[in-house]
Design an enzyme around this catalytic site. Sequence first.
Site, short mmCIF file in Angstrom:
data_model
loop_
_atom_site.label_atom_id
_atom_site.label_comp_id
_atom_site.label_asym_id
_atom_site.label_seq_id
_atom_site.Cartn_x
_atom_site.Cartn_y
_atom_site.Cartn_z
N ASP A 96 -36.86 16.17 6.05
CA ASP A 96 -37.23 16.98 4.89
C ASP A 96 -38.32 16.24 4.11
O ASP A 96 -38.22 15.04 3.87
CB ASP A 96 -35.95 17.15 4.03
CG ASP A 96 -36.15 18.06 2.84
OD1 ASP A 96 -35.63 19.19 2.88
OD2 ASP A 96 -36.80 17.63 1.86
N ASN A 118 -46.28 21.44 -4.37
CA ASN A 118 -46.63 22.84 -4.69
C ASN A 118 -47.04 22.97 -6.14
O ASN A 118 -48.05 23.62 -6.46
CB ASN A 118 -45.41 23.74 -4.44
CG ASN A 118 -45.33 24.19 -2.99
OD1 ASN A 118 -46.33 24.26 -2.30
ND2 ASN A 118 -44.12 24.48 -2.54
N HIS A 153 -49.67 26.26 -3.79
CA HIS A 153 -48.97 26.65 -2.57
C HIS A 153 -49.79 26.44 -1.30
O HIS A 153 -49.26 25.94 -0.30
CB HIS A 153 -48.53 28.12 -2.71
CG HIS A 153 -47.23 28.41 -2.05
ND1 HIS A 153 -47.18 28.93 -0.79
CD2 HIS A 153 -45.96 28.22 -2.47
CE1 HIS A 153 -45.90 29.06 -0.46
NE2 HIS A 153 -45.14 28.63 -1.46
N ASP A 165 -48.67 24.42 1.95
CA ASP A 165 -48.67 24.95 3.33
C ASP A 165 -49.38 23.99 4.28
O ASP A 165 -48.94 23.74 5.40
CB ASP A 165 -49.40 26.30 3.38
CG ASP A 165 -48.52 27.43 2.87
OD1 ASP A 165 -47.35 27.16 2.56
OD2 ASP A 165 -49.01 28.58 2.79
N GLU A 184 -39.11 23.24 3.76
CA GLU A 184 -39.79 22.01 4.16
C GLU A 184 -38.85 21.12 4.99
O GLU A 184 -39.00 19.91 5.05
CB GLU A 184 -40.35 21.30 2.92
CG GLU A 184 -39.43 20.43 2.11
CD GLU A 184 -38.25 21.11 1.42
OE1 GLU A 184 -37.86 22.22 1.80
OE2 GLU A 184 -37.68 20.47 0.52
N1 LIG Z 1 -46.10 25.73 0.16
C1 LIG Z 1 -44.90 26.05 0.65
N2 LIG Z 1 -43.81 25.70 -0.01
C2 LIG Z 1 -42.58 26.00 0.47
C3 LIG Z 1 -42.45 26.70 1.67
N3 LIG Z 1 -41.12 26.86 1.91
C4 LIG Z 1 -40.46 26.27 0.89
N4 LIG Z 1 -41.35 25.74 0.02
C5 LIG Z 1 -41.08 25.05 -1.20
O1 LIG Z 1 -40.47 23.79 -0.93
C6 LIG Z 1 -39.89 23.34 -2.13
C7 LIG Z 1 -38.60 22.64 -1.81
O2 LIG Z 1 -38.19 22.02 -2.97
P1 LIG Z 1 -36.82 21.31 -3.14
O3 LIG Z 1 -35.80 21.97 -2.23
O4 LIG Z 1 -36.50 21.28 -4.62
O5 LIG Z 1 -37.01 19.90 -2.61
P2 LIG Z 1 -38.09 18.78 -2.86
O6 LIG Z 1 -39.00 19.09 -3.98
O7 LIG Z 1 -38.79 18.53 -1.56
O8 LIG Z 1 -37.23 17.56 -3.25
P3 LIG Z 1 -36.42 16.63 -2.26
O9 LIG Z 1 -36.12 17.39 -1.00
O10 LIG Z 1 -35.16 16.31 -3.04
O11 LIG Z 1 -37.25 15.42 -2.02
C8 LIG Z 1 -39.69 24.58 -3.00
O12 LIG Z 1 -40.57 24.50 -4.08
C9 LIG Z 1 -40.10 25.72 -2.10
O13 LIG Z 1 -40.74 26.76 -2.81
C10 LIG Z 1 -43.65 27.09 2.36
O14 LIG Z 1 -43.64 27.73 3.42
N5 LIG Z 1 -44.84 26.75 1.82
#
Ligand SMILES: Nc1nc2c(ncn2[C@@H]2O[C@H](COP(=O)(O)OP(=O)(O)OP(=O)(O)O)[C@@H](O)[C@H]2O)c(=O)[nH]1
Length: 419
Positions: free
Chosen positions: A296, A304, A309, A313, A339
């Site tokens: 992850d 983001n 965004h 991506d 992610e």
């Molecule tokens: N740009 C983009 N963002 C995505 C996609 N899928 C998920 N996300 C974003 O990934 C982010 C995941 O955030 P969190 O689950 O809070 O985790 P994190 O910020 O990585 O924090 P930790 O995992 O604790 O390190 C969210 O803001 C989602 O909107 C995608 O296809 N594209």
Amino acid sequence: MSTSQLQLFQSAVMQSWNAIVITDADLAAGCCVEIANPAFCAMTGYSLDELRGRPLKMLQGPDTDPAVIDHLRACLREARFFEGTTTNYRKDGSSYIVRWNISPVRDDDGVLTHFISVQQDISEHVRTERENRLLARALDATSDPVLLTDAQARIIFANTAFVEVTGYPASEIRGRTPALFKSGAHDDAFYAGLRSSLASGQDFRATFINRRRDGSLYHAEQSISPICDEAGRITHYVSVSKDISQRVDMEQALRDAATRDKLTGLYNRHRGEQLLEEAAAEARTGGGPLTVIVCDVDHFKQVNDRFGHPAGDRILIEVSGILRQSVRGRDAVIRWGGEEFVIVLDACPQAAAIDLAERIRVRIAAHRDVEVGRVTLSLGLATLAPAESTDELIARADAALYQAKRGGRDRLCVAESRG
Ligand SMILES: Nc1nc2c(ncn2[C@@H]2O[C@H](COP(=O)(O)OP(=O)(O)OP(=O)(O)O)[C@@H](O)[C@H]2O)c(=O)[nH]1
């Protein structure tokens, strides 16, 4: 010349398979026939009596080429050898194509006295040639690629569609064998099937993956047939194919749409779960240890939020690329969601999986995105225990990932082995 030699001469002329006619050399009167052999009479339909004393102009008609006749006249005037081909007409008005030559005949004093003409009806030959040209043009006009080889599989004809599909000019492939188009996509059994079908005089039909001149591959639905002579011996092979690359590409695109993640090109969750289940079944039946890595991107939300965004991506695409490049061809890299990624390593001892996970972590941390800069990855790793389900395996790897996050991120945690 002795009398017997003269008789031989006469017999030879009269029995010659070529049509022979001897005229006088009186150009003003049109050079009239003195002698014509039976072959000449048969060819023209006139008897010797009907021919004798008449100029050969009588054989000309509407399709007789005036340019050939002009050239003939010039040769006769200058008593030169003439050779030409034109259309002549029989007594019954039917036409035939004749190839003929005329030689001047001089007496002992060198005075021109006669002309001798040897002629051959080549109508059949010309008709066959025209037919062949027509057939070649017809084959050229068909949109399906056609290839003709001799019995030794050497190419003797390729139509325009074949040239267009393969990118090879006809001159470059003539004399070579179709092995030139081998892509390496078919195994020995495929070619053995091809050879045995053809050797037993049967057609061989299959979808071939061939290589074009530029190295790219194409799919062709191909039918290869032996061509036999009257004695049943194979003299040629003809291959007619249909370029189905577009259809195959479309089918592949549909399959990809169902099994791949659009953004990263990795397997999607649905296909990933299937692959994981298959790998687990394999491991349970003695296929070797199965390990999964769940990873992850750290603080991805901040990426983001700060860069937008599209930048997020791009990071996901870059991370996917590194994951894919780091694993073996047989390993499955899956975009599990957002992610989060899962790597399925079948038949991989845990120590090797740990090395790989660590290598991935280091590579991601060393990578720099042009805008975002450095991102890190947390990873959890678990190896399938006996009697464990894939859900349980993923849950253990997830728990290890959670531990890595809690431990400060940019690290790998390995789930304790079970059972
Ligand atoms: N740009 C983009 N963002 C995505 C996609 N899928 C998920 N996300 C974003 O990934 C982010 C995941 O955030 P969190 O689950 O809070 O985790 P994190 O910020 O990585 O924090 P930790 O995992 O604790 O390190 C969210 O803001 C989602 O909107 C995608 O296809 N594209």
